[in-house]
Scaffold this motif. Structure first.
Motif, PDB file in Angstrom:
ATOM      1  N   VAL A  30       0.587  -1.403   0.038  1.00 41.18           N
ATOM      2  CA  VAL A  30       0.081  -0.901   0.175  1.00 41.18           C
ATOM      3  C   VAL A  30       0.803   1.384   0.201  1.00 41.18           C
ATOM      4  CG1 VAL A  30      -1.576   0.911   1.128  1.00 41.18           C
ATOM      5  CG2 VAL A  30      -2.401  -0.979   1.053  1.00 41.18           C
ATOM      6  N   LEU A  31       2.096   1.234   1.123  1.00 39.42           N
ATOM      7  CA  LEU A  31       3.233   2.185   0.670  1.00 39.42           C
ATOM      8  C   LEU A  31       3.653   3.011  -0.665  1.00 39.42           C
ATOM      9  CD1 LEU A  31       3.907   4.717   2.086  1.00 39.42           C
ATOM     10  CD2 LEU A  31       5.822   2.934   3.453  1.00 39.42           C
ATOM     11  N   ARG A  32       4.319   1.564  -1.084  1.00 44.27           N
ATOM     12  CA  ARG A  32       5.227   1.482  -2.190  1.00 44.27           C
ATOM     13  C   ARG A  32       4.170   2.198  -3.620  1.00 44.27           C
ATOM     14  NH1 ARG A  32       6.142  -1.228  -6.905  1.00 44.27           N
ATOM     15  NH2 ARG A  32       4.742  -2.204  -7.454  1.00 44.27           N
ATOM     16  N   ARG A  33       2.697   1.614  -3.086  1.00 44.45           N
ATOM     17  CA  ARG A  33       2.018   2.279  -4.651  1.00 44.45           C
ATOM     18  C   ARG A  33       1.818   3.486  -4.497  1.00 44.45           C
ATOM     19  NH1 ARG A  33      -2.258  -2.259  -6.937  1.00 44.45           N
ATOM     20  NH2 ARG A  33      -0.702  -4.575  -7.004  1.00 44.45           N
ATOM     21  N   HIS A  34       1.615   3.936  -3.502  1.00 42.50           N
ATOM     22  CA  HIS A  34       1.369   5.385  -2.970  1.00 42.50           C
ATOM     23  C   HIS A  34       2.659   6.444  -3.482  1.00 42.50           C
ATOM     24  CE1 HIS A  34       0.040   9.592  -1.799  1.00 42.50           C
ATOM     25  NE2 HIS A  34       1.209   9.579  -0.752  1.00 42.50           N
ATOM     26  N   ALA A  35       3.793   5.054  -3.405  1.00 42.63           N
ATOM     27  CA  ALA A  35       4.525   6.484  -3.441  1.00 42.63           C
ATOM     28  C   ALA A  35       5.123   6.621  -4.973  1.00 42.63           C
ATOM     29  CB  ALA A  35       6.253   6.094  -2.650  1.00 42.63           C
ATOM     30  N   LEU A  36       5.260   4.742  -5.527  1.00 44.90           N
ATOM     31  CA  LEU A  36       4.918   5.361  -6.998  1.00 44.90           C
ATOM     32  C   LEU A  36       3.769   5.803  -7.838  1.00 44.90           C
ATOM     33  CD1 LEU A  36       5.859   3.683  -9.706  1.00 44.90           C
ATOM     34  CD2 LEU A  36       4.337   2.032  -9.005  1.00 44.90           C
ATOM     35  N   PHE A  37       2.305   6.135  -6.926  1.00 43.89           N
ATOM     36  CA  PHE A  37       1.940   6.344  -7.844  1.00 43.89           C
ATOM     37  C   PHE A  37       2.373   8.283  -7.542  1.00 43.89           C
ATOM     38  CE2 PHE A  37      -1.847   9.847  -7.456  1.00 43.89           C
ATOM     39  CZ  PHE A  37      -2.695   9.842  -8.339  1.00 43.89           C
ATOM     40  N   GLU A  38       3.201   8.684  -6.598  1.00 42.96           N
ATOM     41  CA  GLU A  38       3.709  10.651  -6.834  1.00 42.96           C
ATOM     42  C   GLU A  38       4.435  10.336  -7.678  1.00 42.96           C
ATOM     43  OE1 GLU A  38       1.775  12.409  -5.104  1.00 42.96           O
ATOM     44  OE2 GLU A  38       2.075  12.299  -2.786  1.00 42.96           O
ATOM     45  N   THR A  39       5.632   9.438  -7.926  1.00 44.09           N
ATOM     46  CA  THR A  39       6.390   8.989  -8.924  1.00 44.09           C
ATOM     47  C   THR A  39       5.715   9.598 -10.060  1.00 44.09           C
ATOM     48  OG1 THR A  39       7.928   8.280  -7.059  1.00 44.09           O
ATOM     49  CG2 THR A  39       8.547   8.232  -9.529  1.00 44.09           C
ATOM     50  N   LEU A  40       4.480   8.789 -10.764  1.00 43.10           N
ATOM     51  CA  LEU A  40       4.486   8.935 -11.455  1.00 43.10           C
ATOM     52  C   LEU A  40       3.357   9.990 -11.869  1.00 43.10           C
ATOM     53  CD1 LEU A  40       2.677   5.049 -12.502  1.00 43.10           C
ATOM     54  CD2 LEU A  40       4.383   6.987 -14.407  1.00 43.10           C
ATOM     55  N   SER A  41       3.245  10.552 -11.447  1.00 45.27           N
ATOM     56  CA  SER A  41       2.368  12.024 -10.863  1.00 45.27           C
ATOM     57  C   SER A  41       2.704  13.035 -11.745  1.00 45.27           C
ATOM     58  CB  SER A  41       1.471  11.740  -9.514  1.00 45.27           C
ATOM     59  OG  SER A  41       0.888  13.044  -9.835  1.00 45.27           O
ATOM     60  N   SER A  42       4.476  12.904 -10.340  1.00 45.73           N
ATOM     61  CA  SER A  42       5.061  13.898 -11.024  1.00 45.73           C
ATOM     62  C   SER A  42       5.613  14.015 -12.568  1.00 45.73           C
ATOM     63  CB  SER A  42       6.369  14.219  -9.825  1.00 45.73           C
ATOM     64  OG  SER A  42       6.867  14.845 -10.130  1.00 45.73           O
ATOM     65  N   PHE A  43       6.283  12.443 -12.944  1.00 48.98           N
ATOM     66  CA  PHE A  43       6.566  12.629 -14.896  1.00 48.98           C
ATOM     67  C   PHE A  43       5.566  13.193 -15.525  1.00 48.98           C
ATOM     68  CE2 PHE A  43       6.851   9.655 -17.944  1.00 48.98           C
ATOM     69  CZ  PHE A  43       8.642   9.794 -17.802  1.00 48.98           C
ATOM     70  N   MET A  44       4.105  12.185 -15.254  1.00 49.89           N
ATOM     71  CA  MET A  44       3.423  13.012 -15.883  1.00 49.89           C
ATOM     72  C   MET A  44       2.830  14.262 -15.968  1.00 49.89           C
ATOM     73  SD  MET A  44       2.240  10.035 -17.902  1.00 49.89           S
ATOM     74  CE  MET A  44       2.774   8.043 -17.786  1.00 49.89           C
ATOM     75  N   GLY A  45       3.038  14.916 -15.559  1.00 45.25           N
ATOM     76  CA  GLY A  45       2.254  16.455 -15.260  1.00 45.25           C
ATOM     77  C   GLY A  45       3.351  17.108 -15.723  1.00 45.25           C
ATOM     78  N   ASP A  46       4.769  16.370 -15.091  1.00 52.34           N
ATOM     79  CA  ASP A  46       5.938  17.686 -16.019  1.00 52.34           C
ATOM     80  C   ASP A  46       5.814  17.562 -17.697  1.00 52.34           C
ATOM     81  OD1 ASP A  46       6.848  18.339 -13.648  1.00 52.34           O
ATOM     82  OD2 ASP A  46       8.576  17.298 -13.944  1.00 52.34           O
ATOM     83  N   ARG A  47       5.206  15.853 -18.293  1.00 51.90           N
ATOM     84  CA  ARG A  47       4.703  16.083 -19.931  1.00 51.90           C
ATOM     85  C   ARG A  47       3.143  16.296 -20.015  1.00 51.90           C
ATOM     86  NH1 ARG A  47       8.520  13.745 -17.203  1.00 51.90           N
ATOM     87  NH2 ARG A  47      11.012  13.257 -18.532  1.00 51.90           N
ATOM     88  N   ASN A  48       3.230  17.313 -19.268  1.00 51.16           N
ATOM     89  CA  ASN A  48       1.460  17.486 -20.226  1.00 51.16           C
ATOM     90  C   ASN A  48       0.042  16.655 -20.091  1.00 51.16           C
ATOM     91  OD1 ASN A  48       2.162  20.129 -19.807  1.00 51.16           O
ATOM     92  ND2 ASN A  48       3.868  20.016 -21.942  1.00 51.16           N
ATOM     93  N   THR A  83      13.169   7.747  -6.283  1.00 52.35           N
ATOM     94  CA  THR A  83      12.625   9.133  -6.012  1.00 52.35           C
ATOM     95  C   THR A  83      11.261   7.976  -5.179  1.00 52.35           C
ATOM     96  OG1 THR A  83      12.927   9.817  -8.066  1.00 52.35           O
ATOM     97  CG2 THR A  83      10.656  10.098  -7.340  1.00 52.35           C
ATOM     98  N   ILE A  84      10.967   7.026  -6.012  1.00 48.45           N
ATOM     99  CA  ILE A  84       9.847   6.164  -4.753  1.00 48.45           C
ATOM    100  C   ILE A  84      10.215   5.937  -3.265  1.00 48.45           C
ATOM    101  CG2 ILE A  84       8.709   3.943  -4.403  1.00 48.45           C
ATOM    102  CD1 ILE A  84       9.388   3.487  -7.627  1.00 48.45           C
ATOM    103  N   ARG A  85      11.063   5.715  -3.341  1.00 49.65           N
ATOM    104  CA  ARG A  85      11.754   5.480  -1.441  1.00 49.65           C
ATOM    105  C   ARG A  85      12.126   6.698  -1.069  1.00 49.65           C
ATOM    106  NH1 ARG A  85      14.223   1.173   0.908  1.00 49.65           N
ATOM    107  NH2 ARG A  85      15.629   2.662   2.195  1.00 49.65           N
TER     108      ARG A  85
END
Length: 622
Positions: A218-236, A266-268
């Motif tokens: 549960v914690l790992r997936r949340h951290a993974l989401f935050e990492t993906l969310s920032s990555f996707m946001g930077d790419r519009n 970044t996930i860690r």
């Protein structure tokens, strides 16, 4: 006679009618039945007879009782409620933080209060800081890293450039979420790099690894989401997962696994942020306990999560994806409301020993002496709106009340945590009685406690309740007296002009009724109570008198909103608005360092201590 479609809808917990603005009932359409059945995963065309015989909802059994401490059998206590982000201080970074919370705990103790109540502390979208509503979080099982007191993180050092930036963030009247998030994350990333260099040989390093193991997937997936969310946001591509490329919309895809491998550090880092938030909030809870606050921290649980956030991305099977939580039309929102929140699926919410609802309440109770269940009606039913529809297309859907009350009872006993249910608005019949049997405290707001002939007297408040003057969704008492809430609803087009006129007329009656109620309760002499256009000094008398009234009620808990104690002119939130008002951003006008010197703070605290002490003496004699 019911059709097959009606029988199938009822069997799956869907109500066949919904309220109308005039408090009547109107039938829902067949289209609504089809939409909601589909959202629940039921195919009306192929549903088996077994499915049609299925029932869901409330089955009357012995209602399990939640935790209730012995001291409340003989005492009534009070506390201060606030929005953590609204706090000003000379050391925070433009947003209230967990170190400010520690200071508020110490202030509460000095004033004789027994708890500090807070807004939901759930994780937001770190990559989209302006999505700042604490009631539309990304994940309710995680904490908000923006509340980390960065200057209290080991290894922190701040140079002149940073201090200049912090001073600018502190001076804004509204929380600059974008600026705060950028400044905090940049500093924390530097600290993360230096922290890793010494973590292996430190106690903190071992605590962090234990925290990661306990948090699991549960914690790992949340951290993974935050990492993906920032990555996707930077790419519009947007920070919410519904706008991402299809291969990234599920956490178990090969593309997501490859991304996780490439961004492991970044996930860690994001797991470390959760550990820091957990550590600092735990410290605040410990300070409250050591200071002798009987309740300690009182936390709030939002009723749902963002439809495109970490929770729904991490556990898609736990949520309904094609409908959102809202409310039907009522006199204050004549077209109804769509809160754009993802609801738990009724069949998944309480399923198994690791049920989503159990994990959610545990995430709050581990720090708290009390939790508030936002929109307690959700324990039995939610008003669901089809994802592409309007509130008028929605209907009530039942939830497994017995299972949810059992989870609350078990968790509250485990953590010695009181449960408060926000039982306001349109409630299903009998729910308040069930909550009382479950020892879940009712939530009583002064302005709502009215009968045809005026305000309810103090002795009409139930003992098993929390009484208060106002909440984050209301104007302060002074604002209510001046009709600021009515003006705001009119200005933002939430209600039509003719309805506003009726509300203005009614408010004139309500002001007179409040004077009568305060006088009859011995809370304030009539000659000291204000007119509609009274001076601030007269309104101060009103505020103190109204809080004395609340203090006199039999309610075992009473909360004083900090915004009432500081006389704020701006509301925290205007329900029904989005871009038209800066909801969840206004800061208090007074910094923490000056609160103890405010006459109104001390007058209200003195009134509460006096009245609550009297009540304790009376109960002891009886």
């Amino acid at each position: 006679m019911k059709s097959d479609l009606d029988r199938l809808a009822v069997a799956n917990g869907i109500s066949l009618t919904r309220p109308s603005p005039d408090n009547g009932q109107v039938p829902i359409t067949d289209a609504t039945k089809h939409h909601l059945l589909s959202a629940l995963g039921v195919d009306a065309a192929t549903a088996s007879r077994e499915q049609q015989r299925m029932t869901r909802g409330t089955h009357k059994k012995d209602i399990p009782k939640s935790y209730f401490p012995q001291y409340l059998e003989r005492k009534r206590v009070w506390g201060i409620s606030l929005q953590l982000y609204e706090l000003r201080s000379g050391r925070n970074w433009g947003i209230g933080d967990f170190e400010d919370l520690v200071e508020m705990v110490r202030l509460a103790q000095s004033l004789g209060a027994d708890f500090v109540g807070l807004n939901p502390l759930h994780a937001p979208f770190l990559a989209d800081p302006n999505r700042c509503s604490p009631y539309e979080p990304s994940n309710r099982q995680m904490l908000n890293p923006l509340y980390i007191a960065v200057d209290k993180v080991p290894g922190f050092e701040g140079g002149p450039e940073l201090q200049s930036r912090l001073q600018a963030l502190r001076q804004t009247d509204l929380v600059d979420y974008v600026g705060v998030a950028a400044t905090k994350q940049a500093t924390l990333r530097r600290l993360w790099r230096s922290w890793q260099a010494v973590a292996n040989a430190s106690i903190d390093g071992h605590d962090y690894e234990a925290f990661v193991r306990e948090g699991g997937e549960v914690l790992r997936r949340h951290a993974l989401f935050e990492t993906l969310s920032s990555f996707m946001g930077d790419r519009n591509n947007g920070t919410g997962w519904r706008s991402w490329p299809a291969e990234y919309q599920r956490p178990d895809s090969a593309e997501v696994a490859e991304f996780a491998d490439d961004h492991a550090d970044t996930i860690r880092f994001h797991m470390w942020l959760q550990w820091l938030a957990h550590s600092q909030l735990t410290h605040a809870a410990d300070v409250a306990r050591d200071a002798g606050l009987r309740v300690g921290l009182y936390l709030d649980l939002a009723v749902g999560e963002a439809i495109d956030g970490s929770g729904t991305w991490s556990e898609p099977g736990a949520y309904i994806s094609d409908a959102t939580v809202g409310s039907p039309p009522d006199p204050f929102a004549t077209e109804g409301q769509d809160w754009h929140l993802a609801p738990f699926h009724p069949t998944a919410i309480a399923s198994g020993g690791d049920a989503p609802y159990r994990r959610m309440v545990t995430a709050a109770m581990r720090y708290a002496g009390a939790v508030r269940i936002d929109h307690a009606a959700a324990l039995r039913r939610l008003f669901l709106v089809p994802i592409d529809g309007a509130p008028e297309d929605g209907a009530y859907v039942n939830y497994p009340q017995d299972d949810l009350l059992r989870i609350l009872a078990e968790a509250s006993e485990t953590f010695s945590c009181l449960v408060i249910g926000e039982d306001l608005g349109m409630l299903p019949e009998g729910l308040q009685d069930d909550l009382a049997q479950a020892r879940i405290l009712s939530y009583r707001i002064l302005s709502y406690e009215r009968e045809d002939d005026g305000f309810k007297p103090v002795d009409a408040y139930p003992r098993l309740s929390l009484a208060c003057i106002s909440t984050h969704d209301h104007q302060t008492l002074a604002g209510w007296w001046r009709g600021a809430d009515i003006k705001a609803r009119a200005e933002h087009g939430i209600v039509p002009p003719d309805v506003s006129e009726r509300h203005i007329e009614r408010r004139q009656e309500e002001r007179q009724d409040l004077k009568v109620a305060l006088d009859e309760a011995g809370a304030g002499p009539p000659d000291r109570l204000p007119t509609e256009t009274a001076s601030d000094e007269k309104l101060t008398d009103l505020v103190v008198s109204a809080h004395r009234f609340v203090a006199k009620t039999p309610s075992v808990l009473a909360a004083v909103r900090l915004a009432d104690m500081t006389g704020e002119n701006r509301p925290t939130n205007i329900p029904g608005t989005s871009d038209g008002y800066p909801n969840w951003k206004p800061k208090l006008s007074v910094p923490i360092e000056e609160l103890a010197t405010l006459p109104l703070v001390n007058e209200i605290a003195a009134a509460f201590c006096e009245e609550r002490r009297k009540s304790g003496a009376r109960r002891s004699r009886s």
